[in-house]
Design a protein around this motif. Structure first.
Motif: not given
Ligand code: AMO
Length: 435
Positions: A358-361, A202, A181, A365, A204, A334, A212, A159, A179, A406, A217
């Motif tokens: 956002e809860i999911s991404g 992360r 992935q 691919r 962050e 990707y 966090l 990421e 991740s 997440g 995950h």
């Molecule tokens: P992404 O970076 O959007 O995508 O992360 C996916 C989900 O993980 C959660 N998330 C977090 N939760 C808490 N603290 C954080 N710092 C944090 N960062 C991310 C969120 C987010 O939607 N590999 C891709 C996903 C994919 O395409 O399969 C990925 O990691 O809920």
């Protein structure tokens, strides 16, 4: 016999002598009688009344075993059961300066998280976390997905480089996984649809109420799926998690937030899908601003959706929404380029309602070797770190996709909490790594 409090609270047991092991959650000493709220190892509580002569040395959080008859007394807290202790044995008399009382600042509770996990709030959070993990696993198992355990020490960013945690790896450098992935992608060639639940990391730099440094995950990946399949899988999974928690965690939901059950009742599938283009139109019509250097300007096509814009898109909704077809440029290397519009990528984010965002991404691919190589270079990543990943496109590449959910983001939304730190047992943030 030693029993748990939950097993003991039944009218059939009234009058029987019971033995309970636990900790002193509250203590009120009077001249003749002492009232104890005993907490057992599952976090349930019951009132215990005992002659004060048996309780002289007892303190908050002392661990004890009590023996005595179970009674019914309407004055006893919660459901009116009480034990009249005739015998008390202590395992440990806790020191008198137990730092957690009724009124503490959030920071103090976090500093003493190893102890504040014993509070009623965190016990209930812990139970809902357990349910979320169990119902996720149950769902994937029932749907015939295989669970895998990918590595956490890795060499390649997923990421982007800016949130990588670097660790010394013998004489080399490695990173903590952002991740799983890429590893899940490797597994679709031999185990089919796969999923995992791991810590992701992360670095962050921002202090926000939804980020966090370490989070839980849940990730899934499957061969030969379309973006519609991916949406439908997430919809079913998330709806199922909501339904199960609503059915089986009523007591915890009621304790933690009286409105969460009502809001979960309103959720239904299908969830609405909107394109990124439409999202931008909505946000522009509301004059939604984003930060650009030192100035604020109205959001435009090509900008990422930040916390404020996701809040704006979801604040008046009860149901989550999917946002699809993001500009390729704001998504990682990707993401597959769209066949119909080369500027967009086949990515999909799931946004929780009521402003949670956002809860999911996830997405489809890029399975074309040349395009993937170019995207790696354009993203200023080291191609050599991705040789193994590129092999997946050289040897039997197939269309495939997946997503990452997440778990703390889901919990924060379900429980209606403001700060994500409240749904983690031991939060890791920019300013916190202990306890
Ligand atoms: P992404 O970076 O959007 O995508 O992360 C996916 C989900 O993980 C959660 N998330 C977090 N939760 C808490 N603290 C954080 N710092 C944090 N960062 C991310 C969120 C987010 O939607 N590999 C891709 C996903 C994919 O395409 O399969 C990925 O990691 O809920």
């Amino acid at each position: 016999m030693f029993k748990r409090i939950a097993d003991l609270k039944a009218d059939d047991n009234v009058g029987k002598t019971v033995v309970l092991k636990g900790w002193i959650h509250r203590l009120r000493k009077q001249k003749q009688k002492t009232f104890i709220i005993l907490r057992d190892d599952r976090g349930d509580i019951i009132q215990v009344v005992c002659p004060s002569r048996l309780c002289e040395d007892l303190t908050i959080e002392s661990s004890i075993e009590i023996t005595g008859p179970l009674n019914r007394d309407s004055r006893a807290p919660e459901d009116g059961y009480e034990v009249k202790a005739e015998r008390i044995v202590s395992f440990n008399i806790a020191e008198t300066d137990y730092p957690i009382g009724e009124y503490q600042s959030e920071e103090t509770l976090l500093d003493y998280r190893h102890l504040s996990l014993r509070t009623r709030k965190m016990i209930n959070v812990g139970r809902v976390r357990n349910s979320l993990l169990k119902y996720s696993r149950d769902w994937f198992y029932a749907e015939n997905w295989m669970e895998i355990t990918p590595p956490i020490l890795v060499k390649s960013a997923v990421e982007g480089g800016s949130t990588l945690f670097k660790v010394k790896y013998f004489d080399d450098v490695a990173f903590l996984s952002q991740s799983s992935q890429l590893y899940l992608e490797s597994m679709i060639y031999c185990l089919g649809p796969v999923w995992s639940i791991t810590p992701s990391f992360r670095a962050e730099k921002s202090r926000t109420i939804r980020h966090l440094a370490e989070f839980t995950h849940l990730e899934a990946e499957a061969p030969w799926i379309t973006i519609d399949d991916l949406i439908s899988i997430q919809e079913k999974l998330v709806f199922n998690l909501v339904e199960k928690i609503k059915e089986n965690n009523t007591a915890e939901l009621d304790f933690l937030n009286t409105t969460s059950k009502i809001k979960l009742e309103r959720i239904s599938i299908p969830f609405e899908k909107i394109s990124y283009d439409k999202a931008i139109d909505i946000l522009r019509s509301k004059d939604c601003k984003i930060k650009d250097g030192d100035t604020n300007r109205v959001i435009e096509w090509g900008d990422d959706l930040n916390i404020e814009s996701e809040r704006e898109l979801t604040k008046d909704r009860y149901n989550p929404i999917f946002v699809i077809n993001y500009p390729l440029g704001i998504k990682p290397f990707y993401v597959k380029q769209s066949d119909v519009d080369s500027k967009t990528g086949m990515a999909v984010d799931l946004l929780a309602p009521e402003g949670y965002g956002e809860i999911s991404g996830g997405g489809i691919r890029e399975d074309n070797l040349e395009k993937l190589k170019n995207r790696i270079t354009e993203s200023k990543l080291e191609p050599k770190d991705y040789q193994w990943y590129l092999d997946l496109r050289k040897y039997g590449s197939v269309p495939h996709g997946g997503f990452g959910l997440g778990m703390e983001r889901v919990l924060r939304w379900i429980l209606g909490f403001e700060d994500i730190k409240d749904v983690v047992l031991f939060p890791r943030t920019m300013s916190r790594i202990t306890p």
